[in-house]
Design an enzyme around this catalytic site. Structure first.
Site, short mmCIF file in Angstrom:
data_model
loop_
_atom_site.label_atom_id
_atom_site.label_comp_id
_atom_site.label_asym_id
_atom_site.label_seq_id
_atom_site.Cartn_x
_atom_site.Cartn_y
_atom_site.Cartn_z
N HIS A 1 -9.96 -5.36 -3.52
CA HIS A 1 -8.64 -5.60 -2.93
C HIS A 1 -8.80 -5.98 -1.48
O HIS A 1 -9.66 -5.45 -0.77
CB HIS A 1 -7.74 -4.36 -3.07
CG HIS A 1 -8.39 -3.10 -2.64
ND1 HIS A 1 -9.32 -2.41 -3.41
CD2 HIS A 1 -8.27 -2.38 -1.49
CE1 HIS A 1 -9.72 -1.34 -2.76
NE2 HIS A 1 -9.11 -1.31 -1.60
N ASP B 1 0.85 -1.20 0.00
CA ASP B 1 0.00 0.00 0.00
C ASP B 1 0.89 1.25 0.00
O ASP B 1 1.91 1.31 0.69
CB ASP B 1 -0.91 -0.01 1.23
CG ASP B 1 -2.06 0.97 1.09
OD1 ASP B 1 -3.22 0.52 0.97
OD2 ASP B 1 -1.82 2.20 1.08
P1 5GP Z 1 -9.85 1.21 0.10
O1 5GP Z 1 -10.20 2.41 0.94
O2 5GP Z 1 -10.40 1.32 -1.29
O3 5GP Z 1 -10.20 -0.10 0.78
O4 5GP Z 1 -8.27 1.18 0.02
C1 5GP Z 1 -7.56 1.77 -1.00
C2 5GP Z 1 -6.09 1.69 -0.62
O5 5GP Z 1 -5.31 1.90 -1.79
C3 5GP Z 1 -5.63 2.74 0.40
O6 5GP Z 1 -5.09 2.08 1.54
C4 5GP Z 1 -4.60 3.57 -0.36
O7 5GP Z 1 -3.52 3.97 0.45
C5 5GP Z 1 -4.17 2.63 -1.48
N1 5GP Z 1 -3.75 3.29 -2.71
C6 5GP Z 1 -4.38 4.29 -3.36
N2 5GP Z 1 -3.72 4.63 -4.47
C7 5GP Z 1 -2.64 3.80 -4.54
C8 5GP Z 1 -1.58 3.67 -5.48
O8 5GP Z 1 -1.49 4.38 -6.49
N3 5GP Z 1 -0.65 2.72 -5.21
C9 5GP Z 1 -0.71 1.91 -4.11
N4 5GP Z 1 0.25 0.99 -3.94
N5 5GP Z 1 -1.72 2.01 -3.21
C10 5GP Z 1 -2.66 2.95 -3.42
#
Ligand code: 5GP
Length: 121
Positions: free
Chosen positions: A104, A33
């Site tokens: 994810h 992340d």
């Molecule tokens: P959600 O809130 O959708 O469950 O989690 C999305 C996650 O994706 C977050 O923890 C955020 O830090 C991560 N994230 C967002 N954009 C990117 C990116 O461009 N690269 C990576 N490796 N992680 C990302």
């Protein structure tokens, strides 16, 4: 919800945006992340175009579902998290706090993670 082919994880899966890859097989990609919430914070994705857990559990094949969970367990063991343990979170939809519309699994560990959610509302 229709799948947005321009979401950030679709771009990572296509190799258009870099990631720190941790694991890959024919059905799964996992990477660190970008804003880790714990010493280990890995995102584990199916390669198929699934928006969220609801979409995945409706449409994914048994092979894809098994591959995702097998991969998560394997990565946790490879990172030495099976003991003392870890947390897996899947945010789904707006109440679940999902930000990126490609399914994810968050794999978090490396410290005591505290309470699972803040409190009941
Ligand atoms: P959600 O809130 O959708 O469950 O989690 C999305 C996650 O994706 C977050 O923890 C955020 O830090 C991560 N994230 C967002 N954009 C990117 C990116 O461009 N690269 C990576 N490796 N992680 C990302």
């Amino acid at each position: 919800m229709t799948y947005d082919t321009n979401n950030i994880f679709a771009k990572i899966l296509r190799g258009e945006i870099p990631c720190q890859k941790v694991y890959e097989d024919s059905h799964v990609l996992a990477f660190n992340d970008i804003v880790p919430k714990a010493p280990v914070h890995i995102l584990v994705l199916p390669k198929g175009a699934y928006t969220d857990m609801d979409d995945f559990t409706r449409r994914a094949s048994a092979e894809e579902i098994a591959a995702l969970f097998r991969a998560l367990g394997q990565i946790a063991r490879d990172k030495g998290l099976d003991q003392p343990g870890y947390r897996t979170i899947v945010n789904c939809g707006s109440d679940g706090g999902q930000e990126v519309p490609h399914l994810h699994l968050h794999l978090l560990g490396g410290r005591r993670l505290g309470r699972m959610v803040e409190k009941a509302a």
